[in-house]
Design an enzyme around this catalytic site. Sequence first.
Site, PDB file in Angstrom:
ATOM      1  N   ASN A   9       0.867  -1.179   0.000  1.00 59.11           N
ATOM      2  CA  ASN A   9       0.000   0.000   0.000  1.00 59.11           C
ATOM      3  C   ASN A   9       0.908   1.235   0.000  1.00 59.11           C
ATOM      4  OD1 ASN A   9      -1.891   1.975   0.373  1.00 59.11           O
ATOM      5  ND2 ASN A   9      -2.421   1.412   2.479  1.00 59.11           N
ATOM      6  N   HIS A  97      -9.664   1.261   4.668  1.00 61.22           N
ATOM      7  CA  HIS A  97      -8.406   1.448   5.396  1.00 61.22           C
ATOM      8  C   HIS A  97      -8.667   2.365   6.589  1.00 61.22           C
ATOM      9  CE1 HIS A  97      -4.332   2.568   6.407  1.00 61.22           C
ATOM     10  NE2 HIS A  97      -3.937   1.497   5.740  1.00 61.22           N
ATOM     11  N   GLY A 236       2.493  -1.129   4.432  1.00 59.82           N
ATOM     12  CA  GLY A 236       2.637   0.288   4.112  1.00 59.82           C
ATOM     13  C   GLY A 236       4.100   0.655   3.951  1.00 59.82           C
ATOM     14  N   GLY A 237       4.694   1.170   5.023  1.00 60.25           N
ATOM     15  CA  GLY A 237       6.055   1.707   4.990  1.00 60.25           C
ATOM     16  C   GLY A 237       7.075   0.818   4.283  1.00 60.25           C
TER      17      GLY A 237
HETATM   18  C1  PEP Z   1      -1.043   0.119   6.164  1.00 62.40           C
HETATM   19  O1  PEP Z   1      -1.225   1.309   6.165  1.00 62.40           O
HETATM   20  O2  PEP Z   1      -1.822  -0.598   5.535  1.00 62.40           O
HETATM   21  C2  PEP Z   1       0.062  -0.407   6.953  1.00 62.40           C
HETATM   22  C3  PEP Z   1      -0.034  -1.604   7.409  1.00 62.40           C
HETATM   23  O3  PEP Z   1       1.129   0.450   7.172  1.00 62.40           O
HETATM   24  P1  PEP Z   1       2.523   0.055   7.861  1.00 62.40           P
HETATM   25  O4  PEP Z   1       2.994  -1.224   7.213  1.00 62.40           O
HETATM   26  O5  PEP Z   1       3.424   1.208   7.551  1.00 62.40           O
HETATM   27  O6  PEP Z   1       2.260  -0.125   9.309  1.00 62.40           O
END
Ligand code: PEP
Length: 254
Positions: A9, A97, A236-237
Amino acid sequence: MRNKIAAANWKMNLTLTEGEKLLDEILKENIELIEHQQAIFAVPFPYLQFAQKKVLGRKNYFISAQDCSDKKSGAYTGEVSVDMIASLQITHVIIGHSERRAYFNESNSMLADKINLILEKGLIPIFCCGESLEIRESGKQNEFVAKQMSESLFHLQPGQIEKIIIAYEPIWAIGTGKTATTLEAQDMHGHLRTTLARQYGDKIADEISILYGGSVKGNNAMELFSQPDVDGGLVGGASLNAQEFCTIIKSLPK
Ligand code: PEP
């Protein structure tokens, strides 16, 4: 075997040039995905078309939108409809989300409308759910997440629910570097599957992929994905770093 999925994502990150570079670096690794493994890239709307061209012909690589409108079409300036997304041959759409729920007031019933539009068009929704730290600390996380599912999903027919992907993302673990322990993740995923089974029966519940999201990284993916009810991750990150995300894809169970 259920599909095992590594979903990136990108959120509202990267310019077009940066996005192209990242996708090229990942695809250059030529990670071969076997039958039940999938890699999905949820990119910003303006990048859907270029990203789709890049994965064309790559087995089990898909592109996803990060959201869609709850309206079919019309005078909704700035919105993007499922029909528009489908017209680009995109196959998946993330909805619900926690950032959309928190910053754009998306409710369970609005998400039910989005799910209907997505399924009507033959696309696959990636439905996100998950509790805040406050709810986790009050011990009410199981009923909270079951309510999110029942209010957005349980109007669906069995033939529809089996098409969706669920992502459990505890809000306290998103972008915080704080990951749920493998036990916490497995406990909640087991609970979600039992809740699905109660509504739709064991066979259907057993076929639905439930991804974990919340600070998944290259160094914790394999352990999380080894849990019996964790079918991969929504990331995400770490999905913004080619090496990290490649490690996460390679951590999918064979
Ligand atoms: C996300 O936003 O879907 C997520 C899981 O972010 P992160 O991996 O950065 O925690």
